[in-house]
Design a protein around this motif. Structure first.
Motif, PDB file in Angstrom:
ATOM      1  N   GLY A  77      15.723  -8.434   8.443  1.00  0.00           N
ATOM      2  CA  GLY A  77      17.187  -8.006   8.487  1.00  0.00           C
ATOM      3  C   GLY A  77      18.149  -7.242   7.761  1.00  0.00           C
ATOM      4  O   GLY A  77      19.182  -6.876   7.296  1.00  0.00           O
ATOM      5  N   PHE A  78      18.526  -9.104   6.963  1.00  0.00           N
ATOM      6  CA  PHE A  78      19.192  -9.175   5.982  1.00  0.00           C
ATOM      7  C   PHE A  78      18.758  -9.024   3.895  1.00  0.00           C
ATOM      8  O   PHE A  78      17.944  -9.437   4.225  1.00  0.00           O
ATOM      9  N   ALA A  79      19.613  -8.534   3.186  1.00  0.00           N
ATOM     10  CA  ALA A  79      19.624  -8.251   1.963  1.00  0.00           C
ATOM     11  C   ALA A  79      19.917 -10.185   1.599  1.00  0.00           C
ATOM     12  O   ALA A  79      21.155 -10.088   1.484  1.00  0.00           O
ATOM     13  N   ARG A  80      19.252 -10.528   1.373  1.00  0.00           N
ATOM     14  CA  ARG A  80      19.436 -11.845   0.628  1.00  0.00           C
ATOM     15  C   ARG A  80      18.257 -12.828   0.529  1.00  0.00           C
ATOM     16  O   ARG A  80      17.223 -12.291   0.749  1.00  0.00           O
ATOM     17  N   THR A  81      18.727 -13.506  -0.543  1.00  0.00           N
ATOM     18  CA  THR A  81      17.427 -14.647  -1.052  1.00  0.00           C
ATOM     19  C   THR A  81      18.144 -16.190  -1.532  1.00  0.00           C
ATOM     20  O   THR A  81      19.243 -16.351  -1.309  1.00  0.00           O
ATOM     21  N   MET A  82      16.867 -16.801  -2.028  1.00  0.00           N
ATOM     22  CA  MET A  82      17.504 -18.001  -2.551  1.00  0.00           C
ATOM     23  C   MET A  82      18.735 -17.930  -3.682  1.00  0.00           C
ATOM     24  O   MET A  82      18.531 -17.085  -4.410  1.00  0.00           O
ATOM     25  N   LYS A  83      20.319 -19.243  -3.692  1.00  0.00           N
ATOM     26  CA  LYS A  83      20.650 -18.851  -4.597  1.00  0.00           C
ATOM     27  C   LYS A  83      20.575 -20.122  -5.890  1.00  0.00           C
ATOM     28  O   LYS A  83      19.432 -20.599  -5.781  1.00  0.00           O
ATOM     29  N   ALA A  84      21.008 -19.834  -7.086  1.00  0.00           N
ATOM     30  CA  ALA A  84      20.662 -19.760  -8.051  1.00  0.00           C
ATOM     31  C   ALA A  84      21.353 -21.493  -7.965  1.00  0.00           C
ATOM     32  O   ALA A  84      20.564 -22.547  -8.694  1.00  0.00           O
ATOM     33  N   ASN A  85      22.825 -22.030  -7.108  1.00  0.00           N
ATOM     34  CA  ASN A  85      23.403 -22.727  -7.529  1.00  0.00           C
ATOM     35  C   ASN A  85      24.123 -23.098  -6.945  1.00  0.00           C
ATOM     36  O   ASN A  85      25.143 -22.131  -6.427  1.00  0.00           O
ATOM     37  N   TYR A  86      24.107 -23.745  -5.754  1.00  0.00           N
ATOM     38  CA  TYR A  86      24.771 -24.384  -4.569  1.00  0.00           C
ATOM     39  C   TYR A  86      25.186 -25.874  -3.773  1.00  0.00           C
ATOM     40  O   TYR A  86      24.010 -26.362  -4.304  1.00  0.00           O
ATOM     41  N   GLN A  87      26.084 -25.461  -3.132  1.00  0.00           N
ATOM     42  CA  GLN A  87      26.030 -27.246  -2.285  1.00  0.00           C
ATOM     43  C   GLN A  87      25.938 -27.278  -1.251  1.00  0.00           C
ATOM     44  O   GLN A  87      26.220 -26.046  -0.464  1.00  0.00           O
ATOM     45  N   ILE A  88      25.362 -27.901  -0.471  1.00  0.00           N
ATOM     46  CA  ILE A  88      24.881 -28.303   0.728  1.00  0.00           C
ATOM     47  C   ILE A  88      25.240 -27.721   2.073  1.00  0.00           C
ATOM     48  O   ILE A  88      26.667 -28.508   1.086  1.00  0.00           O
ATOM     49  N   ASN A  89      25.122 -27.636   3.056  1.00  0.00           N
ATOM     50  CA  ASN A  89      26.243 -28.233   3.439  1.00  0.00           C
ATOM     51  C   ASN A  89      27.287 -29.218   4.400  1.00  0.00           C
ATOM     52  O   ASN A  89      28.724 -29.151   4.446  1.00  0.00           O
ATOM     53  N   ALA A  90      26.183 -29.723   4.380  1.00  0.00           N
ATOM     54  CA  ALA A  90      26.752 -31.662   4.270  1.00  0.00           C
ATOM     55  C   ALA A  90      28.170 -31.902   2.887  1.00  0.00           C
ATOM     56  O   ALA A  90      29.157 -32.964   2.977  1.00  0.00           O
ATOM     57  N   GLY A  91      27.832 -31.495   1.885  1.00  0.00           N
ATOM     58  CA  GLY A  91      28.921 -31.001   0.966  1.00  0.00           C
ATOM     59  C   GLY A  91      28.837 -32.566  -0.294  1.00  0.00           C
ATOM     60  O   GLY A  91      29.614 -32.089  -1.488  1.00  0.00           O
ATOM     61  N   ASP A  92      27.759 -32.746   0.406  1.00  0.00           N
ATOM     62  CA  ASP A  92      27.163 -34.695  -0.460  1.00  0.00           C
ATOM     63  C   ASP A  92      26.550 -34.027  -1.821  1.00  0.00           C
ATOM     64  O   ASP A  92      26.186 -35.181  -2.873  1.00  0.00           O
ATOM     65  N   LEU A  93      25.434 -33.112  -2.072  1.00  0.00           N
ATOM     66  CA  LEU A  93      24.542 -32.802  -2.951  1.00  0.00           C
ATOM     67  C   LEU A  93      25.008 -30.766  -3.534  1.00  0.00           C
ATOM     68  O   LEU A  93      25.360 -29.968  -2.302  1.00  0.00           O
ATOM     69  N   SER A  94      24.645 -30.298  -4.410  1.00  0.00           N
ATOM     70  CA  SER A  94      23.943 -29.326  -4.832  1.00  0.00           C
ATOM     71  C   SER A  94      22.264 -29.427  -4.606  1.00  0.00           C
ATOM     72  O   SER A  94      21.966 -30.117  -5.120  1.00  0.00           O
ATOM     73  N   VAL A  95      22.143 -27.800  -4.613  1.00  0.00           N
ATOM     74  CA  VAL A  95      20.926 -27.620  -5.829  1.00  0.00           C
ATOM     75  C   VAL A  95      20.875 -26.290  -6.496  1.00  0.00           C
ATOM     76  O   VAL A  95      21.653 -25.265  -6.396  1.00  0.00           O
ATOM     77  N   ILE A  96      19.511 -26.630  -7.171  1.00  0.00           N
ATOM     78  CA  ILE A  96      19.807 -26.083  -8.913  1.00  0.00           C
ATOM     79  C   ILE A  96      18.337 -25.393  -8.499  1.00  0.00           C
ATOM     80  O   ILE A  96      17.693 -26.257  -8.884  1.00  0.00           O
ATOM     81  N   ARG A  97      18.039 -24.347  -9.157  1.00  0.00           N
ATOM     82  CA  ARG A  97      17.206 -23.797  -9.977  1.00  0.00           C
ATOM     83  C   ARG A  97      17.265 -22.644 -11.042  1.00  0.00           C
ATOM     84  O   ARG A  97      17.215 -21.801 -11.124  1.00  0.00           O
ATOM     85  N   PRO A  98      16.465 -24.289 -11.745  1.00  0.00           N
ATOM     86  CA  PRO A  98      16.670 -23.345 -13.240  1.00  0.00           C
ATOM     87  C   PRO A  98      16.192 -22.354 -13.710  1.00  0.00           C
ATOM     88  O   PRO A  98      16.081 -21.933 -15.082  1.00  0.00           O
ATOM     89  N   LEU A  99      15.271 -21.887 -13.067  1.00  0.00           N
ATOM     90  CA  LEU A  99      13.988 -21.279 -13.233  1.00  0.00           C
ATOM     91  C   LEU A  99      14.300 -19.981 -12.666  1.00  0.00           C
ATOM     92  O   LEU A  99      13.193 -18.843 -12.653  1.00  0.00           O
ATOM     93  N   VAL A 100      15.736 -19.716 -12.289  1.00  0.00           N
ATOM     94  CA  VAL A 100      15.469 -18.510 -11.588  1.00  0.00           C
ATOM     95  C   VAL A 100      16.075 -16.804 -12.207  1.00  0.00           C
ATOM     96  O   VAL A 100      15.552 -15.966 -12.006  1.00  0.00           O
ATOM     97  N   TYR A 101      15.689 -16.945 -13.960  1.00  0.00           N
ATOM     98  CA  TYR A 101      15.525 -16.205 -14.834  1.00  0.00           C
ATOM     99  C   TYR A 101      14.108 -15.507 -14.884  1.00  0.00           C
ATOM    100  O   TYR A 101      13.752 -15.210 -16.006  1.00  0.00           O
ATOM    101  N   CYS A 102      13.199 -16.537 -14.737  1.00  0.00           N
ATOM    102  CA  CYS A 102      11.922 -17.151 -15.511  1.00  0.00           C
ATOM    103  C   CYS A 102      10.637 -16.596 -14.376  1.00  0.00           C
ATOM    104  O   CYS A 102      10.571 -16.512 -12.955  1.00  0.00           O
ATOM    105  N   ARG A 103       9.460 -15.034 -14.966  1.00  0.00           N
ATOM    106  CA  ARG A 103       8.247 -15.033 -14.179  1.00  0.00           C
ATOM    107  C   ARG A 103       7.636 -15.866 -14.309  1.00  0.00           C
ATOM    108  O   ARG A 103       7.351 -16.499 -15.426  1.00  0.00           O
ATOM    109  N   GLU A 104       6.695 -15.811 -12.853  1.00  0.00           N
ATOM    110  CA  GLU A 104       5.613 -16.644 -12.677  1.00  0.00           C
ATOM    111  C   GLU A 104       4.666 -16.752 -13.984  1.00  0.00           C
ATOM    112  O   GLU A 104       3.868 -17.333 -14.398  1.00  0.00           O
ATOM    113  N   SER A 105       4.585 -15.860 -14.505  1.00  0.00           N
ATOM    114  CA  SER A 105       3.257 -15.429 -15.084  1.00  0.00           C
ATOM    115  C   SER A 105       3.997 -16.032 -17.018  1.00  0.00           C
ATOM    116  O   SER A 105       3.146 -16.358 -18.051  1.00  0.00           O
ATOM    117  N   LEU A 106       5.204 -17.127 -16.956  1.00  0.00           N
ATOM    118  CA  LEU A 106       5.272 -17.103 -18.577  1.00  0.00           C
ATOM    119  C   LEU A 106       5.338 -18.718 -17.585  1.00  0.00           C
ATOM    120  O   LEU A 106       4.538 -19.711 -19.080  1.00  0.00           O
TER     121      LEU A 106
END
Length: 180
Positions: free
Chosen positions: A149-178
């Protein structure tokens, strides 16, 4: 072309900065392998310096054997961390009251992510790179809406709760078919 869209996401979301130590979570599928080669190309072309290490989590199940990646990544000359984690066996007793987990996929994803975080920390990496693409984000959005019931998805670039790492997803604009 997906490498152009990947570069666009990296620049727009400030995903990679000079001096970053990246750890790529490599499953061996087309998405993470495409991202690996895109990142290697960016290392050659971008005017900044960043290091790239690779990590594969082997869940130790007969249906998935990522070990053929070992000689391939070695041939690329990259630092490779191959972690065997008996995730499937653990799932048999980690559910409610010591029962089987209700969702093996969700359990496996959480366990793999924990191992990736620890590998990044143990090897002085400040960013974890994951290969989810636009279609994955759309699927995540609809699953969240329909099941939670929530309108949300994965983030492109964020820092994890512990604060020591960031998670990045460079393919966020890429379609799988490519990537097929």
């Amino acid at each position: 072309h997906f490498s152009r869209q990947g570069r666009q996401a990296i620049l727009q979301w400030n995903m990679i900065e000079d001096g970053d130590n990246l750890l790529l979570g490599l499953s061996g599928g087309k998405d993470s392998l495409s991202l690996l080669h895109c990142l290697m190309e960016l290392q050659r072309r971008l005017p900044i310096q960043f290091s790239l290490q690779i990590c594969t989590i082997d869940p130790m199940t007969e249906s998935f054997d990522p070990s053929p990646l070992i000689p391939y990544i070695d041939s690329l000359g990259l630092q490779y961390h191959y972690i065997k984690a008996d995730i499937v066996s653990r799932a048999a007793t980690c559910g409610k009251d010591g029962q089987v987990v209700s969702s093996l996929c969700a359990f496996c994803a959480r366990m793999k992510r924990g191992h990736l975080y620890q590998c990044a920390r143990d090897n002085a990496c400040n960013k974890l790179v994951l290969g989810q693409h636009l279609d994955d984000l759309a699927e995540s959005f609809f699953m969240s809406v329909m099941h939670n019931g929530f309108a949300r998805t994965m983030k492109a670039n964020y820092q994890i709760n512990a604060g020591d790492l960031s998670v990045i997803r460079p393919l966020v604009y890429c379609r799988e078919s490519l990537m097929t």
